[in-house]
Every structure is written in structure tokens, then in C-alpha cells.
Design a protein around this motif. Structure first.
Motif, short mmCIF file in Angstrom:
data_model
loop_
_atom_site.label_atom_id
_atom_site.label_comp_id
_atom_site.label_asym_id
_atom_site.label_seq_id
_atom_site.Cartn_x
_atom_site.Cartn_y
_atom_site.Cartn_z
N PRO A 155 -32.94 -7.19 -65.20
CA PRO A 155 -34.02 -6.38 -65.74
C PRO A 155 -33.54 -5.10 -66.41
O PRO A 155 -34.34 -4.36 -66.95
N ARG A 156 -32.25 -4.83 -66.36
CA ARG A 156 -31.77 -3.54 -66.83
C ARG A 156 -30.71 -3.64 -67.91
O ARG A 156 -30.04 -2.66 -68.22
N GLY A 157 -30.53 -4.84 -68.45
CA GLY A 157 -29.57 -4.98 -69.54
C GLY A 157 -28.13 -4.66 -69.15
O GLY A 157 -27.36 -4.14 -69.95
N ASP A 204 -21.97 -3.73 -67.53
CA ASP A 204 -21.86 -2.29 -67.76
C ASP A 204 -22.35 -1.66 -66.45
O ASP A 204 -23.55 -1.53 -66.22
N SER A 205 -21.41 -1.31 -65.59
CA SER A 205 -21.80 -0.95 -64.22
C SER A 205 -22.65 0.32 -64.18
O SER A 205 -23.39 0.52 -63.22
N SER A 206 -22.60 1.13 -65.22
CA SER A 206 -23.39 2.36 -65.17
C SER A 206 -24.89 2.06 -65.24
O SER A 206 -25.72 2.92 -64.95
N ARG A 207 -25.26 0.85 -65.66
CA ARG A 207 -26.68 0.49 -65.73
C ARG A 207 -27.14 -0.24 -64.48
O ARG A 207 -28.32 -0.52 -64.32
N VAL A 252 -28.06 -1.32 -60.63
CA VAL A 252 -28.53 -0.75 -59.37
C VAL A 252 -28.41 -1.76 -58.23
O VAL A 252 -29.05 -1.62 -57.19
N GLN A 253 -27.57 -2.81 -58.43
CA GLN A 253 -27.22 -3.74 -57.36
C GLN A 253 -28.43 -4.47 -56.77
O GLN A 253 -28.45 -4.78 -55.58
N CYS A 254 -29.41 -4.78 -57.60
CA CYS A 254 -30.60 -5.45 -57.08
C CYS A 254 -30.30 -6.91 -56.76
O CYS A 254 -31.00 -7.52 -55.94
N GLY A 255 -29.30 -7.49 -57.42
CA GLY A 255 -28.87 -8.83 -57.05
C GLY A 255 -29.61 -9.96 -57.75
O GLY A 255 -29.37 -11.13 -57.45
N ARG A 267 -23.26 -9.84 -59.20
CA ARG A 267 -23.49 -8.44 -58.84
C ARG A 267 -22.18 -7.74 -58.41
O ARG A 267 -21.98 -6.57 -58.70
N ARG A 268 -21.36 -8.48 -57.70
CA ARG A 268 -20.08 -7.91 -57.26
C ARG A 268 -19.23 -7.49 -58.47
O ARG A 268 -18.61 -6.43 -58.48
N TRP A 318 -20.52 -4.26 -59.70
CA TRP A 318 -20.11 -3.14 -58.85
C TRP A 318 -18.68 -2.72 -59.19
O TRP A 318 -18.37 -1.54 -59.27
N GLU A 319 -17.82 -3.73 -59.39
CA GLU A 319 -16.42 -3.44 -59.70
C GLU A 319 -16.22 -3.15 -61.19
O GLU A 319 -15.11 -2.84 -61.61
#
Ligand SMILES: Cc1cc2nc3c(=O)[nH]c(=O)nc-3n(C[C@H](O)[C@H](O)[C@H](O)COP(=O)(O)OP(=O)(O)OC[C@H]3O[C@@H](n4cnc5c(N)ncnc54)[C@H](O)[C@@H]3O)c2cc1C
Lengths: 433, 87
Positions: free
Chosen positions: B70-72, B24-27, B29-32, B45-46, B49-50
């Protein structure tokens, strides 16, 4: 050909360039940023502190991503925007012409003003250099005092604690984050922090930082009490970096004012991300978010419009996922109570809308560390906090965003000890078909 | 009751039978952390992003990325292999 210039290399800037490239493969794009590290995950700095990721992992863009952008990156500090001549001036010695400009210079941590704040050992968590410096100093530190409220203060506390530094967290109020969390939620977080060895000092205010040989040696509280420490880490809010825009005649309030198309008052100048204070036609107000996802979305819209499109930014329901005391927590819509004495400006990872709550009834339910709180209005759910298990947070976000009519379940939700999660899951199964 | 909806382990095992990881890309933050912990080096992570499911056929659906995020952001979704289309 259109010459695009983008100030900043944060997520808003990158999203804008991706957006431009979708429709314009050849025009030159120039980024100008003072950040030596370019684009990386700033929220990820918190996980770099705890050791969950390596520094290099925070850089998500790969060489072929940069190749696709086909942009020029200048590392320089922008000193002036000359809207008449359509020129950007930057140091050292740059003059770059633009046809379309995006201002995406973000926000930065509000500086601590206290006696002793210049001492070595006083740190904040704003960008990569800060994170590096914290890690280096933590190696030689036994104790740290963390000052501030909200998410970043906790990230500092948890990061330092993970590095075996004894942490004292100073909180002005009688509990943690009272403007967003209710008492039970604050209590859950506080208990978990204590289990991690973080000592919380409630209703405590920093009076001065004490030094020895130019280095932090401790702090004195307003109460007169002293705490010995080698580091003081603070997170007292963030402020959009508007001075540059202001000096060039771009209309600003707390941020750079834009319309829904991310245009400023000056022709061909757009703004997006943490710097932008975006007009929301639904409420008639212009608000600031300091959140990753809105920054990305605003950048995307700005880029599309810079390249000749007509797209509008629709402000989503404020939504943030974070980890508080090790517990994944989603905050959706309006949940707060409006007090914020631990904060200057608006907290990072925060949104002003969270504190603008219409009349609502609060109902809640909890199960060990899984907790759910709903703000229930006349016909809709206005806000929610989901702590722990996140299964319900996506459905709730939709229910809140789409203003789903909850009349069929409203009375049941409001019953004493109502099984909120069960009711919601069944309701969701019904509407999601 | 309430309790029954908080059994992620059981849910995970079912999904792992035939599933894919969906972001769910809205959650995100690309921390990886997801990519960092993938045992076979998929850049999860990519996908976030997509906003695209991890369609990589090498994905073991081991659940490491789902559990570590960490962000579900990530969840399992059953693929429709057996026509029962579980949600
Ligand atoms: C520790 C931390 C934790 C966070 N946690 C969360 C979270 O949990 N959830 C969430 O949604 N968000 C979080 N955020 C906020 C999120 O990172 C920001 O909302 C997002 O990065 C904003 O992106 P941006 O592109 O607008 O600006 P920025 O990322 O701030 O980029 C702006 C860039 O402009 C450059 N710049 C500024 N002035 C000049 C100048 N004069 N000349 C040249 N360059 C200049 C800066 O160096 C910077 O690189 C967190 C941020 C931090 C620091």
C-alpha cells in the motif's frame, strides 16, 4: 560489560538493540514494556482493520531474530527512572539497574473529551488491543461516527467500512485535511470515500455522544443534528508520553529533548522515536516526528552511541507514504498551509515541518487519480505531493533532500499547464545519468 | 506527455522479463502485506527491513507483492542480464 536498558518495545527500541548488538555481542540488554504484544507494526493495524493482513502477520520479528538480539524482555509498567542511582522501577515489583538507558516509550492517542466519551462503543486506534476491540465491536454494529482529521481518522473510516459498518465521517473544516492537502486533493479523497459509502459531514462538530444502557446510541452535533450509531471512533492527534521522563528530571518540552546524538540532558540517558524532540542543527529547532522511519533511524543512532559510537541523526526531509481513500500518497518536504483545527497536538503520520513552509510558488498537474503537486522555491523544489502512481516520488525525494538546483527547469515547471511529470522525468534521467 | 509515464502495467511486463524486486526501506512500515501475499512464501518484508533486493532464486517476479504494497515500497528493477542495464 555495559548494562543496557531499553524502555519500550516499539521500532525505535528494536532498532537500538540491533544497533547495540552490531558492536557488542555479549553485554546484557533488557527491554521493559507494558505492551503485552511486544514489537509489531503499528501502522499495519490499519490494514488489519481492512482485512488485508492477519493479526499475526503484523509481527515481523521471528524467533531467530529474537535469539540474535539475545535480550531479556520484562513486561511491566515503568513507574520511575532514578538517574542518581541509575535504577529503573517498574510494576509489579521490579528494580533494574542500568549503565545506559534508552527511553523509547512512544506517543499515544489524545483522549476524546466529550460528554459520553466513557460509553461502551467509543474507540480509538492506538495499539493492538484497540484494533482487536474495534473488530469485535464492528461485528455487532450497523453504523459508526468517526471523529477527527488526518490519516488515522481515514484509516478508521475505511477499516469500519470494509467491515460493513455504515460510516459517518465528521470533519470540522469545509474539506478533508486542509492543512496539508489543497482543494483538489481533498476533493479527490472525498470523492473516493463517498464511492466507498463513507458519508462525510463537513463543518460538523461533535457536541455529545448519546448513550443508552451504557452504550453508544448516537451523537449530537453542534448544529443540533443527530446521527444514530453504535460506535464512535476518534483520532484527534497523538501526544508523546513524557510524564515519566519529566518526573525524573529529564528535560522535556512537548517531547523529551535530545541532541543530534539522541542524548538527553542527563548522563547515559538517551531517547528516540515518537517520544523524542530532536535538535536539528540545520534549523536550530527541536522537532517531533510521529513517523515509523524516523523512529527507526533515531533508535539506530541512539543504540550506536549507547554502545560507545559517535553517530549523529540527520533529520531527513519529512516524508510519509500513506493511502488516502485507497490512493497511495507520498508527502515530501513542506506542502502545507498551517491550519489544523481538526487536530490536537500533531497528527499521526505527520511531521511538524510540513507546516513550516518558506515562501514558495505552488504548481501542479493532474491526470485522473494520478496527481502531482510541487512546492517550488527560488532554486529548489521544497515539497511535493504524489498521489496515485509513485514512479516520481523517489526521484522527487532525492531532488528535495539533496536540494538539487532546478534552475534549468524552473521556468518550464511554472508555465501554465506544464507537463510536470514529463519535465521531471527527463530532468531526473539527466542527473541520475 | 504526462500520460505516458503512468502505464505501470507495461513497465511491469518489461521488467518481468529479467528483473528483481527492490525495496525502498524508507517507505516501509513492516505491515507484512507483501510476505502475506507471496505465493511461494518469500519473506519479502524482511528484505525491506534489510533494504536488500529479493535475491531469492525462487522468486517468480509475479508482481503480487509490488502490486499489493500500500505504500509503494517495492519496485521491479531489471537485472543486467543482457548488458542493457535498463533503469
Ligand atoms: C494506527 C496507526 C497508524 C500509523 N500510521 C503511520 C504511517 O502511515 N506512517 C508512519 O510513518 N507512521 C505511522 N504511525 C506511527 C508509527 O507507528 C510510530 O511513529 C512508531 O511506531 C513509533 O515507534 P516508537 O518506537 O517510538 O514508539 P511506540 O511504537 O509507541 O512504542 C512505545 C512502547 O513503549 C511502551 N510504553 C509506554 N509507556 C511505558 C511505560 N511507562 N512503561 C513500559 N512501557 C511503556 C508502549 O506500550 C509501547 O510498546 C502509525 C501509528 C498508528 C498507531
Amino acid at each position: 560489560m555495559t548494562r543496557y536498558v531499553i524502555l519500550g518495545t516499539g521500532v525505535a527500541a528494536i532498532a537500538a538493540a540491533e544497533s547495540i548488538r552490531r558492536v557488542d555481542a555479549t553485554s546484557p540488554i533488557a527491554f521493559i514494556s507494558e505492551d503485552p504484544h511486544g514489537y509489531y507494526s503499528r501502522p499495519g493495524l490499519a490494514y488489519m482493520l481492512t482485512g488485508e493482513v492477519d493479526e499475526k502477520q503484523l509481527f515481523s520479528y521471528r524467533p531467530d531474530d529474537f535469539k540474535k538480539l539475545n535480550a531479556h524482555f520484562y513486561r511491566a509498567e515503568v513507574t520511575r527512572i532514578l538517574p542518581g542511582e541509575k535504577i529503573i522501577e517498574a510494576t509489579p515489583n521490579l528494580r533494574i539497574p542500568y549503565d545506559r538507558l534508552l527511553v523509547a516509550v512512544g506517543a499515544q492517542a489524545v483522549r476524546l473529551k466529550a460528554t459520553g466519551c466513557q460509553l461502551a462503543g467509543v474507540v480509538k486506534l492506538d495499539h493492538m488491543e484497540d484494533a482487536r476491540s474495534i473488530l469485535a465491536q464492528a461485528k455487532h454494529s450497523r453504523a459508526a461516527v468517526v471523529v477527527g482529521g488526518g490519516i488515522t481518522a481515514l484509516e478508521l473510516a475505511e477499516g469500519l467500512s470494509a467491515r460493513h459498518v455504515k460510516v459517518h465521517l465528521l470533519i470540522r473544516n469545509e474539506r478533508y485535511w486542509p492543512n496539508v492537502l489543497d482543494e483538489a486533493e481533498s476533493h479527490i479523497i472525498e470523492t473516493r470515500l463517498a464511492e466507498d459509502g463513507i458519508q462525510i459531514h463537513f463543518q460538523s462538530e461533535l457536541a455529545e455522544i448519546l448513550g443508552k444502557n451504557g452504550k453508544v446510541a448516537g451523537v449530537r452535533l453542534e448544529s443540533g443534528a443527530q446521527i444514530r450509531c453504535d460506535m464512535v471512533a476518534y483520532a484527534i492527534g497523538v501526544a508523546p508520553r513524557i510524564q515519566l521522563a519529566k518526573d525524573s528530571g529529564i528535560a522535556c518540552e512537548r517531547g523529551v529533548l535530545t541532541n543530534e546524538k539522541m542524548e538527553t540532558n542527563l548522563p547515559d540517558i538517551f531517547a528516540a522515536g515518537d517520544i523524542a524532540q530532536v535538535f536539528d542543527p540545520q534549523t536550530g529547532r527541536a522537532t517531533i516526528d510521529s513517523l515509523w522511519t524516523p523512529a527507526r533511524e533515531q533508535g539506530r543512532i541512539a543504540g550506536a552511541n549507547m554502545a560507545g559510537g559517535v553517530e549523529t541523526y540527520i533529520k531527513a526531509v519529512p516524508f510519509n507514504v500513506t493511502r488516502l481513500g485507497g490512493l497511495t500518497t507520498t508527502i515530501i518536504g513542506s506542502v502545507g498551509t498551517g491550519r489544523e483545527s481538526d487536530m490536537v497536538g500533531i497528527a499521526r503520520g505527520d511531521s511538524e515541518t510540513w507546516r513550516q513552509i518558506p515562501d514558495a510558488i505552488i504548481t501542479q498537474s493532474g491526470f485522473e487519480v494520478n496527481r502531482l503537486r510541487l512546492m517550488i522555491g527560488e532554486k529548489h523544489i521544497l515539497g511535493a505531493i504524489v498521489m496515485g502512481d509513485q514512479k516520481l516520488s523517489s526521484p522527487l525525494e532525492t531532488i528535495i533532500r539533496e536540494k538539487v538546483d532546478i534552475l534549468p527547469i524552473r521556468a518550464r515547471l511554472l508555465e501554465k499547464n506544464a507537463p510536470l511529470a514529463d519535465i521531471l522525468v527527463h530532468f531526473w534521467a539527466g542527473i541520475a545519468g | 506527455m504526462f500520460k505516458s509515464f503512468f502505464q505501470p502495467e507495461a513497465a511491469k511486463r518489461v521488467a518481468m522479463a529479467a528483473g528483481q524486486v527492490v525495496p525502498d526501506s524508507s517507505r516501509c512500515v513492516q505491515c507484512g502485506i507483501c510476505s502475506y501475499n507471496c505465493p511461494i512464501g518469500i519473506d519479502v518484508r524482511r528484505h525491506a527491513w534489510e533494504n536488500e533486493p529479493v535475491s531469492n532464486s525462487r522468486c517468480l517476479t509475479c508482481g503480487e507483492c509490488v502490486a499489493r504494497c500500500p505504500r509503494g515500497v517495492l519496485r521491479f528493477e531489471r537485472t543486467n542480464l543482457f548488458g542493457d542495464g535498463g533503469k
